[in-house]
Scaffold this motif. Structure first.
Motif, PDB file in Angstrom:
ATOM      1  N   ARG A  30      43.211 -29.704  15.661  1.00 16.29           N
ATOM      2  CA  ARG A  30      42.688 -30.958  15.159  1.00 16.29           C
ATOM      3  C   ARG A  30      42.414 -31.821  16.443  1.00 16.29           C
ATOM      4  N   GLU A  31      43.165 -31.999  17.292  1.00 11.97           N
ATOM      5  CA  GLU A  31      43.137 -32.639  18.561  1.00 11.97           C
ATOM      6  C   GLU A  31      42.245 -32.019  19.489  1.00 11.97           C
ATOM      7  N   ALA A  32      42.064 -30.594  19.533  1.00 13.00           N
ATOM      8  CA  ALA A  32      41.016 -30.230  20.279  1.00 13.00           C
ATOM      9  C   ALA A  32      39.696 -30.473  19.934  1.00 13.00           C
ATOM     10  N   LEU A  33      39.501 -30.460  18.480  1.00 12.73           N
ATOM     11  CA  LEU A  33      38.315 -30.579  18.057  1.00 12.73           C
ATOM     12  C   LEU A  33      37.929 -31.969  18.329  1.00 12.73           C
ATOM     13  N   GLY A  34      38.795 -32.979  18.100  1.00 14.61           N
ATOM     14  CA  GLY A  34      38.239 -34.428  18.104  1.00 14.61           C
ATOM     15  C   GLY A  34      37.464 -34.886  16.929  1.00 14.61           C
ATOM     16  N   PRO A  35      36.975 -35.880  17.265  1.00 15.94           N
ATOM     17  CA  PRO A  35      36.057 -36.609  16.145  1.00 15.94           C
ATOM     18  C   PRO A  35      34.852 -36.012  16.068  1.00 15.94           C
ATOM     19  N   VAL A  36      34.550 -35.570  14.649  1.00 17.08           N
ATOM     20  CA  VAL A  36      33.286 -34.880  14.248  1.00 17.08           C
ATOM     21  C   VAL A  36      32.577 -35.724  13.095  1.00 17.08           C
ATOM     22  N   ASN A  37      31.547 -35.389  12.959  1.00 14.97           N
ATOM     23  CA  ASN A  37      30.740 -35.968  11.962  1.00 14.97           C
ATOM     24  C   ASN A  37      30.840 -35.401  10.428  1.00 14.97           C
ATOM     25  N   TYR A  38      31.917 -34.450  10.140  1.00 15.91           N
ATOM     26  CA  TYR A  38      31.884 -33.776   8.851  1.00 15.91           C
ATOM     27  C   TYR A  38      33.433 -33.833   8.554  1.00 15.91           C
ATOM     28  N   PRO A  39      33.843 -33.590   7.262  1.00 16.93           N
ATOM     29  CA  PRO A  39      35.129 -33.334   7.062  1.00 16.93           C
ATOM     30  C   PRO A  39      35.956 -32.255   7.544  1.00 16.93           C
ATOM     31  N   THR A  40      37.205 -32.426   7.966  1.00 18.97           N
ATOM     32  CA  THR A  40      37.710 -31.226   8.413  1.00 18.97           C
ATOM     33  C   THR A  40      39.110 -30.975   7.504  1.00 18.97           C
ATOM     34  N   HIS A  41      39.413 -29.690   7.241  1.00 19.10           N
ATOM     35  CA  HIS A  41      40.838 -29.407   6.397  1.00 19.10           C
ATOM     36  C   HIS A  41      41.629 -28.353   7.043  1.00 19.10           C
ATOM     37  N   TRP A  42      42.882 -28.761   7.218  1.00 16.60           N
ATOM     38  CA  TRP A  42      43.474 -27.788   8.082  1.00 16.60           C
ATOM     39  C   TRP A  42      44.718 -27.119   7.222  1.00 16.60           C
ATOM     40  N   LEU A  43      44.729 -26.101   7.024  1.00 16.05           N
ATOM     41  CA  LEU A  43      45.569 -25.351   6.002  1.00 16.05           C
ATOM     42  C   LEU A  43      46.619 -24.263   6.615  1.00 16.05           C
ATOM     43  N   GLU A  44      47.661 -24.290   6.202  1.00 14.70           N
ATOM     44  CA  GLU A  44      48.779 -23.302   6.638  1.00 14.70           C
ATOM     45  C   GLU A  44      48.728 -22.019   5.654  1.00 14.70           C
ATOM     46  N   GLY A  45      48.461 -20.890   6.122  1.00 13.34           N
ATOM     47  CA  GLY A  45      48.372 -19.882   5.242  1.00 13.34           C
ATOM     48  C   GLY A  45      47.997 -18.706   5.965  1.00 13.34           C
ATOM     49  N   ASP A  46      47.931 -17.515   5.381  1.00 11.13           N
ATOM     50  CA  ASP A  46      47.399 -16.197   5.801  1.00 11.13           C
ATOM     51  C   ASP A  46      46.256 -15.718   5.154  1.00 11.13           C
ATOM     52  N   LEU A  47      45.414 -15.121   6.120  1.00 13.44           N
ATOM     53  CA  LEU A  47      43.982 -14.850   5.940  1.00 13.44           C
ATOM     54  C   LEU A  47      43.717 -13.988   4.765  1.00 13.44           C
ATOM     55  N   LEU A  48      44.820 -13.019   4.318  1.00 14.87           N
ATOM     56  CA  LEU A  48      44.429 -12.240   3.392  1.00 14.87           C
ATOM     57  C   LEU A  48      44.536 -12.817   1.899  1.00 14.87           C
ATOM     58  N   SER A  49      45.743 -13.842   1.872  1.00 15.01           N
ATOM     59  CA  SER A  49      45.896 -14.633   0.678  1.00 15.01           C
ATOM     60  C   SER A  49      44.510 -15.683   0.481  1.00 15.01           C
ATOM     61  N   TRP A  50      44.220 -16.026   1.601  1.00 13.00           N
ATOM     62  CA  TRP A  50      42.934 -16.765   1.391  1.00 13.00           C
ATOM     63  C   TRP A  50      41.804 -15.869   0.581  1.00 13.00           C
ATOM     64  N   ALA A  51      41.566 -14.686   1.345  1.00 14.27           N
ATOM     65  CA  ALA A  51      40.325 -14.172   0.730  1.00 14.27           C
ATOM     66  C   ALA A  51      40.771 -13.528  -0.742  1.00 14.27           C
ATOM     67  N   MET A  52      41.924 -13.302  -1.046  1.00 20.36           N
ATOM     68  CA  MET A  52      42.442 -12.922  -2.462  1.00 20.36           C
ATOM     69  C   MET A  52      42.637 -13.944  -3.391  1.00 20.36           C
ATOM     70  N   GLY A  53      42.485 -15.465  -2.751  1.00 25.11           N
ATOM     71  CA  GLY A  53      42.790 -16.459  -3.746  1.00 25.11           C
ATOM     72  C   GLY A  53      41.711 -16.886  -4.500  1.00 25.11           C
ATOM     73  N   PRO A  54      41.679 -18.036  -5.414  1.00 26.18           N
ATOM     74  CA  PRO A  54      41.127 -18.157  -6.502  1.00 26.18           C
ATOM     75  C   PRO A  54      39.632 -18.741  -5.668  1.00 26.18           C
ATOM     76  N   ASP A  55      38.679 -18.469  -6.563  1.00 25.93           N
ATOM     77  CA  ASP A  55      37.305 -18.795  -6.259  1.00 25.93           C
ATOM     78  C   ASP A  55      37.447 -20.445  -6.088  1.00 25.93           C
ATOM     79  N   GLY A  56      36.678 -20.974  -4.956  1.00 23.78           N
ATOM     80  CA  GLY A  56      36.340 -22.214  -4.628  1.00 23.78           C
ATOM     81  C   GLY A  56      34.954 -22.345  -4.101  1.00 23.78           C
ATOM     82  N   GLU A  57      34.342 -23.413  -3.436  1.00 25.25           N
ATOM     83  CA  GLU A  57      33.342 -23.465  -2.904  1.00 25.25           C
ATOM     84  C   GLU A  57      33.229 -22.229  -1.684  1.00 25.25           C
ATOM     85  N   PRO A  58      32.088 -21.607  -1.774  1.00 26.78           N
ATOM     86  CA  PRO A  58      31.886 -20.377  -0.796  1.00 26.78           C
ATOM     87  C   PRO A  58      31.578 -20.941   0.464  1.00 26.78           C
TER      88      PRO A  58
END
Length: 241
Positions: free
Chosen positions: A92-120
């Motif tokens: 978050r610090e490295a990215l700094g201010p940007v003109n769009y929302p950012t979300h920072w999530l703890e988790g593993d990539l396989l769980s994300w891929a197999m997770g419930p459908d959300g916004e693609p």
């Protein structure tokens, strides 16, 4: 285990990681440049009427060399996911201010891929993370990620890969020899820790076999960049119709 040991271990690994970046030992600069080129080309091909893209970075770490690219992209939102929560504030610090929302999530990539459908995701990005999955889990990841990307989206996969005729053990041993012989900017202890990690946890995909697996999961595959060590490379995957 003392309370200070996890912090000390992170600091040791962090110092090693920053040395890898500074000396470009894994060709992070070339990877970042190739990713920027591919995203710019993808954006240029989109309809002017298309909505701003949603970008998901799986295994984002501290974003490495990507913040300059991310700051200029016309995104609808950015999501950075990593298994290690300690790196998310750094990202978050490295990215700094940007003109769009950012979300920072703890988790593993396989769980994300197999997770419930959300916004693609319109742009899916992963750098040097998927090689930690064994081959059967890579197949599951590719199947799940295919369901979580927009129909006209793009998946940029930067990672280490192995030669088709090379088994996993031979590939990681070759990489370990590269570390021992060529990464002399790291002290002996840092090289030993890095080699131990590679031997225990790295599962680089077969360059040909993984394309077959990806195509079976509904992806088109194209190599965009390959490094000089028969290891680092960038693949561009797009959803097959």
């Amino acid at each position: 285990m003392s309370r200070s040991q996890p912090t000390d271990l992170f600091n040791q690994r962090w110092a090693t990681y920053r040395t890898l970046l500074e000396h470009n030992l894994m060709e992070h600069r070339e990877v970042a440049e190739a990713i920027a080129v591919e995203i710019d080309h993808w954006l240029a091909r989109r309809s002017p009427m298309a909505p701003a893209p949603r970008l998901v970075d799986l295994g984002c770490g501290d974003l490495a060399l990507l913040p300059p690219l991310l700051r200029r992209l016309p995104l609808a939102c950015f999501t950075g996911l990593d298994l290690a929560p300690v790196v998310l504030p750094l990202a978050r610090e490295a990215l700094g201010p940007v003109n769009y929302p950012t979300h920072w999530l703890e988790g593993d990539l396989l769980s994300w891929a197999m997770g419930p459908d959300g916004e693609p995701a319109d742009i899916l990005l992963s750098c040097f993370a998927i090689h930690h999955l064994e081959d059967d889990r890579k197949a599951l990841f590719l199947q799940g990620a295919r369901q979580r990307i927009a129909p006209e989206g793009v998946f940029l996969w930067a990672d280490v890969f192995r030669d088709p005729a090379e088994g996993r053990e031979a590939a990681v041993r070759r990489y370990a020899e590269r570390i021992e012989d060529g990464w002399q900017v790291l002290d002996a202890e840092a090289r030993r820790r890095t080699i131990d990690h590679v031997l225990a946890f790295d599962h680089p995909a077969d360059r040909v076999g993984i394309q077959v697996v990806a195509e079976a999961a509904g992806w088109h595959w194209r190599w965009a960049w390959q490094g000089q060590h028969r290891a680092e490379a960038l693949a561009v995957l797009t959803p097959a119709v």
